[in-house]
Design a protein around this motif. Sequence first.
Motif, short mmCIF file in Angstrom:
data_model
loop_
_atom_site.label_atom_id
_atom_site.label_comp_id
_atom_site.label_asym_id
_atom_site.label_seq_id
_atom_site.Cartn_x
_atom_site.Cartn_y
_atom_site.Cartn_z
N CYS A 120 0.83 -1.21 0.00
CA CYS A 120 0.00 0.00 0.00
C CYS A 120 0.86 1.26 0.00
CB CYS A 120 -0.92 0.00 1.21
SG CYS A 120 -1.94 -1.48 1.33
N LYS A 121 0.41 2.27 -0.75
CA LYS A 121 1.20 3.48 -0.92
C LYS A 121 1.33 4.31 0.35
CE LYS A 121 0.07 3.97 -5.84
NZ LYS A 121 -0.60 4.80 -6.87
N HIS A 122 0.37 4.18 1.27
CA HIS A 122 0.39 5.03 2.46
C HIS A 122 0.83 4.27 3.71
CE1 HIS A 122 -3.01 2.66 3.30
NE2 HIS A 122 -3.78 3.53 3.91
N CYS A 123 1.38 3.08 3.58
CA CYS A 123 1.66 2.20 4.72
C CYS A 123 2.58 2.86 5.74
CB CYS A 123 2.29 0.89 4.24
SG CYS A 123 2.63 -0.28 5.58
N TYR A 124 2.05 3.11 6.93
CA TYR A 124 2.84 3.73 7.99
C TYR A 124 3.97 2.81 8.47
CZ TYR A 124 0.07 0.83 11.22
OH TYR A 124 -0.53 -0.21 11.87
N GLN A 125 3.78 1.51 8.28
CA GLN A 125 4.73 0.52 8.77
C GLN A 125 5.82 0.22 7.74
OE1 GLN A 125 4.69 -0.40 11.78
NE2 GLN A 125 6.15 -2.08 11.85
N ASP A 126 5.61 0.69 6.49
CA ASP A 126 6.53 0.35 5.41
C ASP A 126 6.72 -1.16 5.35
OD1 ASP A 126 8.10 0.76 3.24
OD2 ASP A 126 9.84 1.55 4.32
N ALA A 127 5.57 -1.87 5.39
CA ALA A 127 5.58 -3.33 5.44
C ALA A 127 6.18 -3.93 4.17
CB ALA A 127 4.17 -3.85 5.65
N THR A 128 6.72 -5.14 4.31
CA THR A 128 7.34 -5.85 3.19
C THR A 128 6.65 -7.21 3.03
OG1 THR A 128 8.99 -6.82 4.67
CG2 THR A 128 9.55 -4.72 3.63
N HIS A 129 7.09 -7.97 2.04
CA HIS A 129 6.48 -9.28 1.82
C HIS A 129 7.09 -10.36 2.72
CE1 HIS A 129 4.00 -7.84 -1.34
NE2 HIS A 129 4.99 -7.54 -2.16
N LYS A 130 8.09 -9.97 3.52
CA LYS A 130 8.71 -10.93 4.43
C LYS A 130 8.76 -10.35 5.84
CE LYS A 130 11.73 -13.17 0.99
NZ LYS A 130 13.14 -13.52 0.66
N PRO A 131 8.70 -11.22 6.85
CA PRO A 131 8.82 -10.72 8.23
C PRO A 131 10.23 -10.23 8.52
CG PRO A 131 8.76 -13.13 8.19
CD PRO A 131 8.48 -12.68 6.79
N LEU A 132 10.38 -9.42 9.55
CA LEU A 132 11.70 -9.01 9.99
C LEU A 132 12.46 -10.22 10.53
CD1 LEU A 132 10.85 -5.75 12.00
CD2 LEU A 132 11.84 -5.88 9.71
N ALA A 133 13.76 -10.18 10.41
CA ALA A 133 14.57 -11.30 10.89
C ALA A 133 14.55 -11.41 12.41
CB ALA A 133 16.02 -11.13 10.40
N ASP A 134 14.27 -10.28 13.09
CA ASP A 134 14.34 -10.28 14.56
C ASP A 134 12.97 -10.15 15.22
OD1 ASP A 134 13.87 -7.68 13.79
OD2 ASP A 134 15.20 -6.80 15.31
N GLU A 135 11.92 -10.60 14.55
CA GLU A 135 10.60 -10.51 15.17
C GLU A 135 10.54 -11.38 16.43
OE1 GLU A 135 8.01 -9.46 11.16
OE2 GLU A 135 7.40 -11.15 12.40
N LEU A 136 9.70 -10.99 17.37
CA LEU A 136 9.57 -11.73 18.63
C LEU A 136 9.20 -13.19 18.37
CD1 LEU A 136 7.59 -9.20 20.87
CD2 LEU A 136 10.06 -9.61 20.86
N THR A 137 9.75 -14.07 19.16
CA THR A 137 9.39 -15.48 19.08
C THR A 137 8.04 -15.69 19.75
OG1 THR A 137 10.42 -16.05 21.20
CG2 THR A 137 11.83 -16.09 19.22
#
Length: 548
Positions: free
Chosen positions: A147-164
């Motif tokens: 989405c063009k307005h995404c506040y999170q600047d989300a990507t198609h992959k999760p972050l490498a350091d996301e919480l377990t």
Amino acid sequence: MAEALKLLTARRPQVAKVTKPLSVDRHPFEDYLSNDHMRKFLGLLTQKGADGECYLEKVFSSYDRPDLSLWERFKYFIPHQGIEFFRAKGKVDKEVIKEKVFHHTPTVRALVNTAKSIATYGLTTPQRFTAPLIVVWNITQACNLTCKHCYQDATHKPLADELTWEEKQRVLDEMADNYVPFVAFAGGEPLVCKDIWKVLEHCKKRKIHVTVATNGTMLTREVCQRLVVVGVMFVEVSLVSIDPDEHDSFRGLRGAWKRSTEGIRNVATTPGLRAGIATCFTRTNVHTADDMINLAKDLGCTTFVHFNFIPVGRGKEIAQYDLTPAQRENLLRTLNKFLQEGEISIMSTAPQFGRACIVYGSEDGLMATGHAGSGRGKQTKVLSKYIGGCGAGRCYCSIQPNGKVNPCVYIPSHEVGDLRRSHFLDIWNNSLFDLLSDRDDRGDHCGVCDYRHYCGGCRARAVSYTGDIQAGDPGCVYNIHLWEEISASKQAEGLVVLGQNRYPDNLLAGMTSGSLPGQQKAPDVLLTQLSTVLDQVVGEGAAAHGDD
């Protein structure tokens, strides 16, 4: 003895006040709760015992229970009689108050949280809370859209350091143990998170009230039924446009509109689930506000949510399409109109919506109460003074996928803690959140505005546009000077030029004559600024399409 002058730390100076004091009847409960003896009493009621529960929790959970022992009946007799007195006086059905309040754990947590907060901080306007009433948790960075307005600047992959999963479970337990009643899961797209179902099941186990904010493309009937099983009752689907092609272009996926609207219908027709549509309005779509809300009603939604556009994340790239203060004011009028009609619940992340309900609504009409929804009449207006407006760092905060904590999802620039290193409550109690709870310590008109207890200005907009979290909200009609200043500065630097702040004739007349409720005749400096923006917004449409 005269009170010492309050030290203000906001870098921008306050400006001449153009509102007038509001006439608000003080409720007797305000006097009771302001009493020092009551504060101490509430402190005793909310002090946890050896079993991990406080007396107030036990009073609520034991209300009208036939299986109480003789000792329990005696121990809770007086508070139960007090509840009965006020219930009868308010003509509230006993079964309703049991189901919706005293035997509903999230509501009990909210009440205990409030009592504990008053005991700790006193009755403050707005109220500072010892733990948030709501946490928005961006559970993953991954998303299936772009989405063009995404506040999170989300990507198609999760972050490498996301919480377990284990870390997420611990955080949920800490929130439940510290009286956090509500959690909203967002992203990214929460339904692509590999742990989402375990997370939702644990929320149900710990009796945390959950909502899910999604783009709707994954809401099959099977997914909706599974959401009911894990205790989710409300699903909010973001929709940008009433036009499928426009929506798909904005979302970066052909067919997204069709899948999202089908998802909304699936939610709305699933017993036990309620559906809502959330729309972020910019100058490209604000002229469709009526149509968007009517579409929400047609699709069976119970709630429509307006999201304030904030130029963060990918939103920085389309900052030129942000609403001008005039357009936002017209939008707030529209939202209030639908709210008062009562056919669908209306919410807005623009804190000015509470003020708009006062200005454009009636004394006995519906009143927005910020994150808590809305209610009718004078009592709700009193309540809104304490819990309404911007809740960032005061009654609400956000968690990033990697456990970093921010005052708001739209304020990624201010990180106050890391859940991998600190406990949730230790992070919540910080000096920045103390500052955000003080609406007198603001620059521009936000610091002097008579509506500041109901609004406070959007702190995310302030910091995004000025770099100062205490500055005035440049999206408000009372901070026209700031909007024009920022626009001129950007133009001089050859950067994005914000929209000219055109005003409808009737709005301008109201602001300069004092004919709108809560306003007095503007000083000369404001009249000078207003005289430069006399052009009318043509049916909201021309400005909405950037034809200024």
